[in-house]
Design a protein around this motif. Structure first.
Motif, PDB file in Angstrom:
ATOM      1  N   HIS A  12      16.661  -6.170  10.789  1.00 16.42           N
ATOM      2  CA  HIS A  12      17.710  -7.357  10.845  1.00 16.42           C
ATOM      3  C   HIS A  12      17.332  -8.106   9.670  1.00 16.42           C
ATOM      4  O   HIS A  12      16.186  -8.698   9.771  1.00 16.42           O
ATOM      5  CB  HIS A  12      17.786  -8.093  12.159  1.00 16.42           C
ATOM      6  CG  HIS A  12      18.877  -8.842  12.269  1.00 16.42           C
ATOM      7  ND1 HIS A  12      20.009  -8.438  13.051  1.00 16.42           N
ATOM      8  CD2 HIS A  12      19.013 -10.151  12.170  1.00 16.42           C
ATOM      9  CE1 HIS A  12      20.905  -9.231  13.093  1.00 16.42           C
ATOM     10  NE2 HIS A  12      20.251 -10.366  12.863  1.00 16.42           N
ATOM     11  N   VAL A  14      16.294 -11.592   8.045  1.00 16.22           N
ATOM     12  CA  VAL A  14      15.835 -12.698   8.564  1.00 16.22           C
ATOM     13  C   VAL A  14      15.947 -13.975   7.624  1.00 16.22           C
ATOM     14  O   VAL A  14      16.652 -13.666   6.297  1.00 16.22           O
ATOM     15  CB  VAL A  14      14.128 -12.604   8.496  1.00 16.22           C
ATOM     16  CG1 VAL A  14      13.890 -11.507   9.613  1.00 16.22           C
ATOM     17  CG2 VAL A  14      13.669 -12.238   7.150  1.00 16.22           C
ATOM     18  N   TRP A  26      12.181  -7.644  12.231  1.00 14.81           N
ATOM     19  CA  TRP A  26      13.030  -7.871  13.250  1.00 14.81           C
ATOM     20  C   TRP A  26      14.033  -6.356  13.243  1.00 14.81           C
ATOM     21  O   TRP A  26      14.585  -6.235  12.509  1.00 14.81           O
ATOM     22  CB  TRP A  26      14.214  -8.816  13.190  1.00 14.81           C
ATOM     23  CG  TRP A  26      14.758  -9.140  14.568  1.00 14.81           C
ATOM     24  CD1 TRP A  26      15.805  -8.478  14.963  1.00 14.81           C
ATOM     25  CD2 TRP A  26      14.229  -9.772  15.743  1.00 14.81           C
ATOM     26  NE1 TRP A  26      16.222  -8.708  16.185  1.00 14.81           N
ATOM     27  CE2 TRP A  26      15.245  -9.510  16.557  1.00 14.81           C
ATOM     28  CE3 TRP A  26      13.173 -10.654  16.083  1.00 14.81           C
ATOM     29  CZ2 TRP A  26      15.177 -10.256  17.872  1.00 14.81           C
ATOM     30  CZ3 TRP A  26      13.362 -11.420  17.282  1.00 14.81           C
ATOM     31  CH2 TRP A  26      14.286 -11.192  18.207  1.00 14.81           C
ATOM     32  N   ASP A  28      16.315  -3.809  14.793  1.00 12.21           N
ATOM     33  CA  ASP A  28      17.112  -3.480  15.572  1.00 12.21           C
ATOM     34  C   ASP A  28      17.407  -2.024  15.997  1.00 12.21           C
ATOM     35  O   ASP A  28      17.217  -1.070  15.340  1.00 12.21           O
ATOM     36  CB  ASP A  28      18.499  -3.873  14.953  1.00 12.21           C
ATOM     37  CG  ASP A  28      18.930  -5.216  14.791  1.00 12.21           C
ATOM     38  OD1 ASP A  28      18.388  -6.067  15.709  1.00 12.21           O
ATOM     39  OD2 ASP A  28      19.641  -5.573  13.740  1.00 12.21           O
ATOM     40  N   ARG A 150      10.166  -2.535  21.369  1.00  9.94           N
ATOM     41  CA  ARG A 150       9.714  -3.055  20.183  1.00  9.94           C
ATOM     42  C   ARG A 150       8.283  -2.854  19.838  1.00  9.94           C
ATOM     43  O   ARG A 150       7.752  -3.037  18.729  1.00  9.94           O
ATOM     44  CB  ARG A 150      10.418  -4.487  19.791  1.00  9.94           C
ATOM     45  CG  ARG A 150      10.457  -4.671  18.345  1.00  9.94           C
ATOM     46  CD  ARG A 150      11.152  -5.878  18.053  1.00  9.94           C
ATOM     47  NE  ARG A 150      12.631  -5.830  18.477  1.00  9.94           N
ATOM     48  CZ  ARG A 150      13.549  -6.802  18.404  1.00  9.94           C
ATOM     49  NH1 ARG A 150      13.166  -8.007  18.339  1.00  9.94           N
ATOM     50  NH2 ARG A 150      14.658  -6.552  18.766  1.00  9.94           N
TER      51      ARG A 150
END
Length: 347
Positions: A12, A14, A26, A28, A150
């Motif tokens: 993702h 940032v 991050w 996804d 995660r």
């Protein structure tokens, strides 16, 4: 039934103005989605049908790497489910024009599917985890599961009606956060702990019932918001307030394992997530998915259990043995260059 919930897999974007130098990417990913569907609806196929649009967290201006379709299929199959392919517009147009890069990606996708298909029986048998999360509904469970995945935890999802079958489940830790079990469920959770298991319990909201009331007389001194208590041969970590930060919850879930080895740990590859499936005869299948593009540094992987050999399989049929090192009750391996999806068979 096809679930439209889901996010396009990858890294993702940032805000570079606020990101720190050591901040993790991050990721996804959707492995948690298939875990939820399999746990809550075991008689239905776990199928996702999210699309490359805003609904899946993908704004129109964000470019889509062709390889992300591989990630979507790999996380679905490894999670014991499936994904209905939905091609991003530029990808579809590239195929129609015969663009070499896009056509090569499409052929790579076919090879990835074949590699996963050959292990479908193993994937359908379900993930192997020492950790379970009691789920009431999607709103209560999805972010707890997402943050756990995660951190390379892949908890077993336990519907409230399934709490009765904790004995002999192989679980070491069970979290019931934001749920109030039935009277029978409360009894079974306590029995699980007294037999040597570990519980992580949290109320649904600030005014919610703390059904374990009586284990802790009052709020601990020093502003603490959680407390450990002994329960027979086991113990419980009690949140005195609701879970406000699912990321912190995932770290607490790791801590509750104590000295027990995590099912999987991965070093030096913060965009790589994995899942472990145990097989008969002391074997295991480890699926590694790289969400961040080609990774060329050395990656160390540690799996719970003692294995004598490991073979890595890459898309296209390339296989190679990996050197294994046994550490107490765990096995370590190192590999270099991970592009997309790779499978490690342990024996």
């Amino acid at each position: 039934a096809v679930v439209r919930e889901g996010q396009w897999p990858g890294i993702h974007p940032v805000d570079t103005g606020s990101a720190g130098a050591t901040e993790r990417p991050w990721v996804d990913a959707n492995g948690y989605l298939y875990s939820y569907l399999r746990g809550m609806y075991p008689k239905r196929a776990a199928i996702a049908g999210y699309r490359p649009d805003k609904e899946a967290g993908l704004p129109p201006e964000r470019s889509v790497r062709p390889a992300t379709l591989e990630l979507a299929i790999a996380e679905a199959r490894a999670g014991g489910g499936n994904y209905i392919l939905s091609l991003p517009p530029l990808y579809r147009e590239g195929l129609l024009r015969g663009e070499s890069r896009t056509v090569a990606s499409w052929k790579q996708l076919g090879r990835t599917i074949e590699m996963l298909k050959a292990r479908q029986t193993v994937y359908d048998s379900g993930l192997t985890s020492r950790v379970g999360i009691v789920a009431h509904d999607w709103e209560q469970a999805y972010e707890l599961l997402n943050m756990s995945y995660r951190n390379n935890l892949f908890p077993t999802v336990i519907p409230e009606t399934g709490i009765a079958s904790l004995a002999g489940s192989g679980l070491s830790v069970v979290a019931a956060a934001g749920v109030t079990p039935s009277a029978a469920g409360k009894t079974n959770l306590m029995s699980f702990a007294r037999a040597g298991g570990t519980l992580l319990l949290a109320p649904a909201d600030a005014a919610g019932e703390r059904w374990w009331k009586g284990m802790v007389a009052e709020k601990p001194a020093g502003g603490k918001d959680q407390e450990w208590v002994k329960l027979g041969a086991g113990r419980a970590l009690l949140y005195l307030d609701p879970v406000l930060d699912p990321a912190e919850f995932a770290l607490d879930l790791i801590d509750t394992l104590g000295n027990q080895p995590r099912d999987l740990r991965i070093w030096n590859a913060s965009a790589v997530l994995g899942m472990v499936h145990r097989k008969e005869g002391g074997k295991a299948l480890l699926t590694l998915i790289n969400y961040g593009g080609t990774h060329r540094d050395i990656i160390m992987v540690r799996a719970a259990g003692l294995y004598k050999s490991a073979v890595i399989h890459r898309v296209g049929g390339a296989t190679a043995p990996l050197e294994v090192r046994q550490r107490r009750t765990m096995t370590e391996m190192t590999l270099q260059v991970l592009d997309g999806v790779a499978l490690i068979e342990l024996e």
